[in-house]
Design an enzyme around this catalytic site. Sequence first.
Site, PDB file in Angstrom:
ATOM      1  N   ARG A  92       0.834  -1.086  -0.012  1.00 46.67           N
ATOM      2  CA  ARG A  92      -0.190  -0.037   0.125  1.00 46.67           C
ATOM      3  C   ARG A  92       0.964   1.100  -0.042  1.00 46.67           C
ATOM      4  NH1 ARG A  92      -5.233  -1.241   2.460  1.00 46.67           N
ATOM      5  NH2 ARG A  92      -5.169  -3.294   3.218  1.00 46.67           N
ATOM      6  N   HIS A 446     -15.331   6.477  -2.415  1.00 45.81           N
ATOM      7  CA  HIS A 446     -14.746   7.517  -3.034  1.00 45.81           C
ATOM      8  C   HIS A 446     -15.459   8.898  -3.139  1.00 45.81           C
ATOM      9  CE1 HIS A 446     -12.882   9.767  -6.387  1.00 45.81           C
ATOM     10  NE2 HIS A 446     -11.732   9.388  -5.814  1.00 45.81           N
ATOM     11  N   ASN A 765      -6.804  45.376  -3.188  1.00 44.06           N
ATOM     12  CA  ASN A 765      -7.200  44.870  -4.588  1.00 44.06           C
ATOM     13  C   ASN A 765      -6.475  45.897  -5.548  1.00 44.06           C
ATOM     14  OD1 ASN A 765      -8.827  42.923  -3.490  1.00 44.06           O
ATOM     15  ND2 ASN A 765     -10.593  44.265  -3.662  1.00 44.06           N
ATOM     16  N   CYS A 829      -8.523  45.923   3.769  1.00 47.76           N
ATOM     17  CA  CYS A 829     -10.013  45.977   3.509  1.00 47.76           C
ATOM     18  C   CYS A 829      -9.972  45.171   2.055  1.00 47.76           C
ATOM     19  CB  CYS A 829     -10.786  47.026   3.268  1.00 47.76           C
ATOM     20  SG  CYS A 829     -10.331  48.366   2.220  1.00 47.76           S
TER      21      CYS A 829
END
Length: 873
Positions: A92, A446, A765, A829
């Site tokens: 494994r 899964h 930004n 901000c």
Amino acid sequence: MVTKDIYLFEEGKKDMGMLLGNKGAQLCEMTRVGIPVPPGFVITTKVCNEYAKTGKLPKRVKDNVLKHVKKIERKTGKKFGDARNPLLFSVRSGAPISMPGMMDTILNLGLNDKTVLGLAKQTNNEWFAYDSYRRFLQMFGNIVLDISKESFEDAINKQKKKEGVHLDQEISLDGMKELVKKFKKIADVPQDPSKQLFMAIGAVFSSWNSDRAKSYREFNRLPNDLGTGVNVQTMVFGNLGNDSGTGVVFTRNPATGEKKLYGEFLLNAQGEDIVAGTRTPKPVNTLKKVLPKAYKKLVQTTKRLEKHYKDVQDIEFTIEKGKLYILQTRTAKRTASAAVKIAVDMVKEGVISKKMAIMRIDPSTIEKLLHRQISDEVSYNVIATGLPASPGAATGKLSFDADDAEKRADAGEKVILVRSETSPDDVHGIVRSQGVLTLRGGVTSHAAVVSRGLGIPCVSGCNELDIDYKNKLLIGKGIKLGEEDTLTIDGTTGRVIPGGVPLVDPKISKEFAQLLKWADSFKKLKVMANADTPKDAKKAVEFGAEGIGLCRTEHMFMSQNRLPIVQEMILSKSKEERERALARLLPEQRKDFTELFKIMKGRKITIRLLDPPLHEFLPDVDEIQEDIRSIKKSGNKKALAEKEELLKKTIHLHEVNPMLGHRGIRLGLVYPEIYNMQVRAIMEAACNVKKRGTRVSVVIELPLVAEERELATMKDEIDKTAMEVQKKKGVKIPYHIGTMIELPRACLIADKISKYVDFISFGTNDLTQTTFGFSRDDAEDKFLHYYFTNKILEEDPFVVLDEVGVGELMKMAVKRAHAQKPGIEMIICGEHGGEPKSVHFCHHINLDGVSCSPYRVPIARLAAAQAAIGRKK
């Protein structure tokens, strides 16, 4: 420290995960503390990285492997390759960071035409021996020799059809022997067990660099050079009969956090039967009825493991002839809501500290707590119910293929991936889907594990439905749905609903509220919200914001009843005309601010005056020209003249680069009456609210400052208007003036800027745009993807703050501003204020606070606490 290539399980420890892989380290730890673990050894991640460079196992490693096989032979009394008493292994993978389902496992290694006879005699079960042999041939063929699963599955299905049976375990002994013959023709598997072992080890090492493993690491931002360990472990068998079985169990429910054993098992099965989802398992608590002694031992062992590791464990077990063996334990992946509940519960139980609880939660997953749910106020038709594998509700159009799901999602379409079962090859489609529906598999399949990790809804094991892949149809009782049909799934309840259903935002749980309360007691940063509307402000308060760090006033001008007045103001030919239009906007702005002051009840509100260029409030030039053509046909001269004037003004206001154009404080300086109206509206609202007995706290913020004299001029204007309003109203309002630093030059002169303001906010930004020279609107479409793919940039600088460039400017600004005005308040901000890594940076450069969207406030609160705790450490 000198490290070896191979460690016996009794030689390793849990803190050796980077060398042994997480799975190997935990197998060693469990062996060390006396948990029943089949004996074995671990080949280190160091060997994996060596293998990755050469594609070969070094001779010294091969020799060492065979020496360790001899040691296991002595422990078990069995012999590898012996025809009478064969020793068999599982091989494994086990990476340092858990990657469920991403890499490969081979069971029953060591079987060949001779040892299968010894296994039959050893177990007195010839059918079992040949079933194990065909499983080995199938796994080895698929994983090591890269032969498709379908080749083997097709042979199995033909054999079942030939015998008239439905389940694999119903195939006769002769049928199993026939399958072994067929599989040997499909896959040329060596008969030499040692050769099998070396090839399997190589295949597991190779799986570290498989496409699916690389995609998983890329999505989860995991390093590519960690490598995987290989765990070679003595086989124990869950498919020896109805006194044997295999299962996966969690010490607490990983979806809800409930303190109750949670998982599944299959009688007479091997581990891959559960993970593959080809058989639907039974809840683990029903094991108590069929194998009570083994169940009692399982409960005792799982409690012991959770206590030892001080966390919820995900445990694989096998019962062989009534005896329990633990094959693996690892820290359980869990939903965000479960993670919070478990952390809080464990503090109350005295298992962990508050600090440990806070540090245990990944802040980026907190957003997943805000799962949308189906509204209780609507009725709907449930066509099927499966297992609730990952919470939350989602709506989208059906997609029956992972590639198709990815393609349609990239085109902006919301899709639900529908499959019989998923495999690691489907991950790229799952990642891009709104949710997943599978017909087979359980809550540890899964699809379930991957969906929970992604925080998207999943319903699994929904066997009431069928899929017609050829015609791309989902078929239920009396209903057929195709690719253009919409489906809603509820991963919290397992319900499947045709069509779209109204979804609602969730409420914060009491455990979540408790955790955030603890976080607030440790954090140093204030956490505020960006909010422009009463709705946003209410949500900010609900999520624990300490104030509004950014109120964008331009958003208040976009409503249908206000936009015509704004346009009238822009088109004015004189200051007098402009002031008349602004006078009509004044009561609307005053009403906006009044509502915000009432909601925030004395919490600070930072109101940014108008920032964008004026042309953004005007229609598009092409749109105006189209209107002009239509009006000309109607002959309405007055309307035509108005439209032509609008076109003329719009063209006049057009800028080649508006982001760096006539906007922000520049607009206020050229047209001071605009900012005067806004300041008047702010102060009148504040005075009115204070008169009614509600405290107010106001910061008036000036955007896009690049020069100290801009501030000096505008500050005088603001003070003049503010004093005038206060005098007229007879109310004293404690207001402050602040600025937003969005330009590199402003960072460099932060000491000069700070002379005129009480407050500085980094608008990262725009600061990112102006520092990189990137246009955010264009860069993502044009070249950023190339930058990420080719590792020019590791992360999107508009998502995660660029500490090297933008961050360095911020540090410089903080140092200079504090030198000029000690104690000046400085925050960040924008969405960086809610991104955990960026929040940590803000803490370390000694900012006073962060401001982000209301829904990211809880993330920022937790990240701020973790930054404070981590720094103290």
